[in-house]
Design a protein around this motif. Structure first.
Motif, mmCIF file in Angstrom:
data_model
loop_
_atom_site.group_PDB
_atom_site.id
_atom_site.type_symbol
_atom_site.label_atom_id
_atom_site.label_comp_id
_atom_site.label_asym_id
_atom_site.label_seq_id
_atom_site.Cartn_x
_atom_site.Cartn_y
_atom_site.Cartn_z
ATOM 1 N N LYS A 111 42.801 1.794 38.829
ATOM 2 C CA LYS A 111 43.198 2.295 37.247
ATOM 3 C C LYS A 111 44.826 2.702 37.434
ATOM 4 C CE LYS A 111 40.701 5.581 38.259
ATOM 5 N NZ LYS A 111 39.283 6.931 38.386
ATOM 6 N N TYR A 112 45.791 2.701 38.152
ATOM 7 C CA TYR A 112 47.246 3.149 37.952
ATOM 8 C C TYR A 112 47.731 1.390 37.737
ATOM 9 C CZ TYR A 112 51.597 3.556 39.070
ATOM 10 O OH TYR A 112 53.411 3.728 38.592
ATOM 11 N N VAL A 113 47.519 0.609 38.123
ATOM 12 C CA VAL A 113 47.914 -0.639 37.811
ATOM 13 C C VAL A 113 47.562 -1.108 35.994
ATOM 14 C CG1 VAL A 113 47.806 -3.090 38.089
ATOM 15 C CG2 VAL A 113 48.261 -1.881 39.960
ATOM 16 N N GLY A 114 46.588 -0.867 36.313
ATOM 17 C CA GLY A 114 45.752 -1.184 34.863
ATOM 18 C C GLY A 114 45.610 -0.605 34.193
ATOM 19 N N ASN A 115 46.454 0.940 33.348
ATOM 20 C CA ASN A 115 46.814 2.209 32.998
ATOM 21 C C ASN A 115 48.305 2.072 32.040
ATOM 22 O OD1 ASN A 115 43.960 3.011 32.010
ATOM 23 N ND2 ASN A 115 44.024 4.185 33.838
ATOM 24 N N LYS A 116 48.712 1.606 33.677
ATOM 25 C CA LYS A 116 50.054 1.744 33.672
ATOM 26 C C LYS A 116 50.319 0.284 32.543
ATOM 27 C CE LYS A 116 54.544 1.305 35.954
ATOM 28 N NZ LYS A 116 55.121 2.206 35.394
ATOM 29 N N PHE A 117 50.427 -0.725 33.345
ATOM 30 C CA PHE A 117 50.606 -1.804 32.844
ATOM 31 C C PHE A 117 49.884 -2.424 31.667
ATOM 32 C CE2 PHE A 117 52.657 -2.215 37.441
ATOM 33 C CZ PHE A 117 53.745 -1.769 36.991
ATOM 34 N N TRP A 118 48.551 -1.868 31.517
ATOM 35 C CA TRP A 118 48.431 -2.477 30.439
ATOM 36 C C TRP A 118 47.564 -1.545 29.208
ATOM 37 C CZ3 TRP A 118 42.158 -2.680 29.215
ATOM 38 C CH2 TRP A 118 42.053 -4.058 28.238
ATOM 39 N N THR A 119 47.961 -0.444 29.907
ATOM 40 C CA THR A 119 46.862 0.425 28.904
ATOM 41 C C THR A 119 47.820 1.325 27.976
ATOM 42 O OG1 THR A 119 44.688 0.827 30.176
ATOM 43 C CG2 THR A 119 45.186 2.405 28.344
ATOM 44 N N PHE A 120 48.930 1.519 29.479
ATOM 45 C CA PHE A 120 50.206 2.335 28.294
ATOM 46 C C PHE A 120 51.415 1.312 28.067
ATOM 47 C CE2 PHE A 120 47.365 5.548 29.651
ATOM 48 C CZ PHE A 120 46.546 6.530 29.007
ATOM 49 N N GLN A 121 51.786 0.286 28.481
ATOM 50 C CA GLN A 121 52.533 -0.796 27.889
ATOM 51 C C GLN A 121 53.723 0.371 29.229
ATOM 52 O OE1 GLN A 121 51.784 -3.637 26.692
ATOM 53 N NE2 GLN A 121 49.797 -3.619 26.854
ATOM 54 N N LYS A 122 54.059 0.062 30.363
ATOM 55 C CA LYS A 122 54.998 0.602 30.219
ATOM 56 C C LYS A 122 55.561 -0.015 31.619
ATOM 57 C CE LYS A 122 55.506 5.151 31.253
ATOM 58 N NZ LYS A 122 56.257 6.391 30.515
ATOM 59 N N ASN A 123 55.880 -1.375 31.157
ATOM 60 C CA ASN A 123 56.373 -2.477 32.593
ATOM 61 C C ASN A 123 57.289 -2.402 31.925
ATOM 62 O OD1 ASN A 123 53.403 -3.251 31.674
ATOM 63 N ND2 ASN A 123 53.632 -4.713 29.516
ATOM 64 N N GLU A 124 58.155 -1.699 31.436
ATOM 65 C CA GLU A 124 59.458 -1.816 31.241
ATOM 66 C C GLU A 124 60.348 -1.270 32.756
ATOM 67 O OE1 GLU A 124 59.309 1.576 29.134
ATOM 68 O OE2 GLU A 124 58.755 -0.619 28.908
ATOM 69 N N GLU A 125 59.868 -0.359 32.776
ATOM 70 C CA GLU A 125 60.295 0.885 34.012
ATOM 71 C C GLU A 125 60.164 0.414 35.127
ATOM 72 O OE1 GLU A 125 58.985 4.539 33.135
ATOM 73 O OE2 GLU A 125 59.072 3.954 30.508
#
Length: 195
Positions: A111-125
């Motif tokens: 869930k962390y990986v999926g939600n951080k990078f896919w759901t909430f698009q927090k890729n840059e941080e």
């Protein structure tokens, strides 16, 4: 819709079809095969719908993605619980709560990986200590909710409505995961990954 969105939607649909087909421990016949066609397509259509609505209301698209990540993680939770119970039957007999905790931790990572990078698009941080700490706190509360609900359903009230324990236990895993998922979405959206 992006290629990853389509592939992940199809995967979730297939996994849900597989879960339904094996839930009761017997074959659903042709209906089971139909599920393998309908559910992936329905998953794609639903994600497309929330994407269209999400163009105006981003929260809706995020919620749709969060549900897909949650479905995937819930299936991993259930299947890893069953796998660990099969691999470590002595541990299962000692305490199914221990096995449930491990299966939930695996689901948290997904869930962390999926939600951080896919759901909430927090890729840059990348991963910050502060964000990860917030995530862990949110999910530890979610773990507490998950395990307490599972314990309550399996040990306190026991099977209801004439349902066999093996089915009741699976339902308890799913119910506890859904309730923890609701908590986790609110925590992810408004506490962990807020912009």
């Amino acid at each position: 819709m992006k290629k990853f969105d389509v592939i992940f939607s199809i995967l979730c649909g297939i996994l849900v079809a597989e879960l339904i087909n094996n839930f009761y421990g017997f074959s659903l016949g042709i209906f089971g095969w139909i599920l393998f066609l309908i559910l992936p397509a329905a998953s794609i259509l639903c994600l497309q719908l929330v994407e269209n609505i999400g163009k105006k209301y981003l929260f809706v698209f995020q919620a749709g993605k969060h549900v897909l990540v949650g479905v995937f993680a819930t299936i991993v939770d259930l299947k890893s619980f069953l796998f660990l119970a099969w691999i470590f039957p002595q541990l299962y007999l000692l305490s199914s709560i221990i096995i449930k905790t491990f299966s939930f931790i695996l689901a948290i990572i997904i869930k962390y990986v999926g939600n951080k990078f896919w759901t909430f698009q927090k890729n840059e941080e990348g991963v910050s200590k502060k964000e990860f700490t917030k995530f862990l706190i949110t999910n530890l509360i979610g773990l507490t909710i998950d395990v307490l609900v599972f314990y309550f359903l399996t040990k306190v009230i026991s099977p209801q409505f004439g349902v066999l324990f093996v089915i009741w236990e699976k339902l308890s895993v799913l119910i506890s995961a859904v309730l923890a998922g609701i908590w986790n979405f609110c925590g992810d959206k408004f506490f962990v990954f807020k912009k």
